[in-house]
Design an enzyme around this catalytic site. Structure first.
Site, PDB file in Angstrom:
ATOM      1  N   GLN A   1       4.979  53.685  38.736  1.00 51.70           N
ATOM      2  CA  GLN A   1       6.004  53.799  39.772  1.00 51.70           C
ATOM      3  C   GLN A   1       6.763  52.484  39.939  1.00 51.70           C
ATOM      4  O   GLN A   1       7.971  52.470  40.148  1.00 51.70           O
ATOM      5  CB  GLN A   1       5.352  54.200  41.104  1.00 51.70           C
ATOM      6  N   GLU A   2       6.041  51.383  39.811  1.00 54.74           N
ATOM      7  CA  GLU A   2       6.663  50.074  39.999  1.00 54.74           C
ATOM      8  C   GLU A   2       7.532  49.657  38.816  1.00 54.74           C
ATOM      9  O   GLU A   2       8.623  49.125  38.994  1.00 54.74           O
ATOM     10  CB  GLU A   2       5.578  49.015  40.237  1.00 54.74           C
ATOM     11  N   SER A   3       7.058  49.887  37.595  1.00 51.80           N
ATOM     12  CA  SER A   3       7.750  49.295  36.430  1.00 51.80           C
ATOM     13  C   SER A   3       7.852  50.227  35.232  1.00 51.80           C
ATOM     14  O   SER A   3       8.411  49.814  34.204  1.00 51.80           O
ATOM     15  CB  SER A   3       7.009  48.036  35.994  1.00 51.80           C
TER      16      SER A   3
ATOM     17  N   LEU B   1       0.363  53.623  40.130  1.00 54.93           N
ATOM     18  CA  LEU B   1       1.105  52.620  40.896  1.00 54.93           C
ATOM     19  C   LEU B   1       1.954  51.759  39.971  1.00 54.93           C
ATOM     20  O   LEU B   1       3.135  51.498  40.233  1.00 54.93           O
ATOM     21  CB  LEU B   1       0.121  51.755  41.692  1.00 54.93           C
TER      22      LEU B   1
END
Length: 470
Positions: free
Chosen positions: A297-299, A294
């Site tokens: 995917q975010e950063s 996660l």
């Protein structure tokens, strides 16, 4: 190797069990399978999963029978056991056999054997180029049988049949350039190419074949009839597509460049944050590898990441979410990872009790991107369209509708980027799979046991030493 030994132990323990009677008389359906990415595997907690495993167990549930899984060593062993009456049916990514005693079911998949080489290798255009090449295969597999047929035409082909490794292990060997090539089915390659982007499918070997269940000689004919009816019903109802999506729907999303970049950062960047993800797992119970996926995917594991919309940090938290979770500095990776994990856990807990796993987690991840208001709006749309709001397979078709005026104009939550949420969740699924292949689980109790054993040994070696000296 350890997993192989475990499964061999299971195999040996199951030897000798016969299924002389109809499953309708014993109340138990005995299913033969083998370990593999498409068939059957155990996770770190002992939980079983696999496309063939789930499909066969659904049949048992439909027939109102208990299911007993017998794990064989390989395809050859499955056939011996099936003919020896040790199972009613075999569900192990198998094809029909030329044996009048062994009947097969309605097909439920198509599969082809593909030769896998390293990307640095020269491309192959025909089987005649396999002369003097060493091809590794799982011993006793139908890929070994296929290569033996090729060897009749290419006598100089060298077949290295390995009884101790599975298809993914062999693909890893090719990726590391320990092996020249391997032969696997194309579904295994679709999965393995994400773990090892250095691989290429160089050559199809033989035609595509239908994947079927195989039934033991003399099995109750009613079982075959009802099994075929069950498979046909699953196809018509869409349930087969849902099951296929669970195991294979996300595996072709990443480009080779995406996989290469992820694995490079997994090796160079992730280690410095691993302990923070471990701590987040300990607090929420969510596997640290999912949380790391996660965050990527975010950063892309950049603690200073900032978007034009104002979300910031490794877990890309909004200001409101950060305030709610007591985050004083969104750019602090420790605070960001802790809060992101708690937020995901809260979203998962907010979903209705009837939403099962893994759909519950995938829907929570979509809410992480969209917000629960937009997810609930999409769930409402799903109900109006007679789709299942608890099914990720169906919701990934509904979520993009949040961006269409004919839908969002009637919603209190307004327009939503549902298509973006679907992409995010599907990417996280494959990133998690890659991490599960390359990174081990976090077991806090194991660490405690290791620490306790360490100090016990120290005290035994030096009785005068006390814990207060440490």
């Amino acid at each position: 190797m350890r997993l192989v030994l475990i499964f061999l132990a299971v195999l040996i323990a199951g030897c000798g069990d016969k299924v002389q009677q109809s499953p309708y008389k014993t109340g138990e359906l005995v299913i033969l399978t083998r370990v593999g990415s498409t068939t059957y595997s155990l996770d770190e907690t002992g939980g079983a999963s696999g496309f063939d495993y789930d499909l066969a167990r659904l049949l048992a549930q439909e027939l109102k029978l208990k299911s007993r899984i017998v794990v064989a060593a390989n395809d050859y062993d499955i056939m011996l056991r099936l003919k020896g009456g040790e199972g009613h049916l075999a569900a192990a990514w198998l094809t029909a056999v030329d044996d009048a005693q062994i009947r097969s079911s309605t097909p439920y998949f198509q599969s082809q054997n593909v030769l896998i080489t390293h990307e640095a290798s020269l491309p192959l255009t025909g089987i005649e180029q396999l002369a003097h090449k060493t091809i590794h295969v799982v011993a006793g597999s139908r890929q070994e049988k296929a290569l033996l047929a090729v060897k009749d035409k290419v006598p100089d082909l060298i077949i290295a049949a390995d009884p101790n490794r599975n298809d993914l292990d062999l693909m890893e060997g090719v990726a590391m350039q320990r092996y020249e090539a391997t032969l696997v089915n194309n579904a295994e390659f679709d999965i393995g190419s994400n773990y090892y982007p250095e691989l290429q499918d160089s050559l199809g070997v033989g035609p595509a074949r239908a994947i079927v269940w195989l039934f033991a000689p003399g099995v109750d004919p009613e079982l075959i009839t009802r099994a075929n009816a069950f498979l046909e019903h699953l196809e018509k109802s869409g349930e087969m597509d849902r099951l296929k999506d669970r195991y294979f729907g996300h595996v072709q999303r990443l480009t080779q460049a995406d996989s290469v970049r992820f694995i490079e950062r997994m090796r160079s960047v992730l280690p410095q944050y691993r302990a923070l993800f471990h701590a987040a797992q300990a607090r929420t119970g969510i596997d640290w590898r999912l949380l790391a996926a996660l965050a990527y995917q975010e950063s892309q594991w950049e603690p200073l990441a900032t978007s034009p919309t104002g979300v910031r940090g490794m877990m890309m938290l909004t200001a409101d979410t950060a305030d709610h979770l007591g985050v004083s500095n969104r750019l602090d990776p420790s605070q960001s990872i802790r809060a992101g994990a708690l937020y995901l856990s809260d979203l998962r807990d907010t979903l209705p009790p009837g939403v099962g796993e893994p759909d519950r987690l995938w829907l929570a991840l979509a809410a992480y991107n969209l917000g629960m208001g937009h997810l609930n709006a999409a769930r409402h749309i799903a109900i109006t369209k007679k789709a299942d709001p608890d099914s990720w397979y169906e919701m990934k078709k509904v979520l993009p509708l949040l961006a269409q005026a004919q839908y969002y104009s009637r919603l209190k939550s307004g327009r939503g980027r549902g298509g973006e949420a679907v992409t995010m969740v599907e990417n996280i699924r494959i990133y998690t799979d890659i991490l599960n292949r390359h990174e081990g689980p976090y077991r806090p109790l194991d660490r405690i046991a290791e620490t306790t054993a360490f100090y016990k040994t120290r005290l035994e070696q030096n009785p005068s030493e006390t814990l207060s000296n440490q």
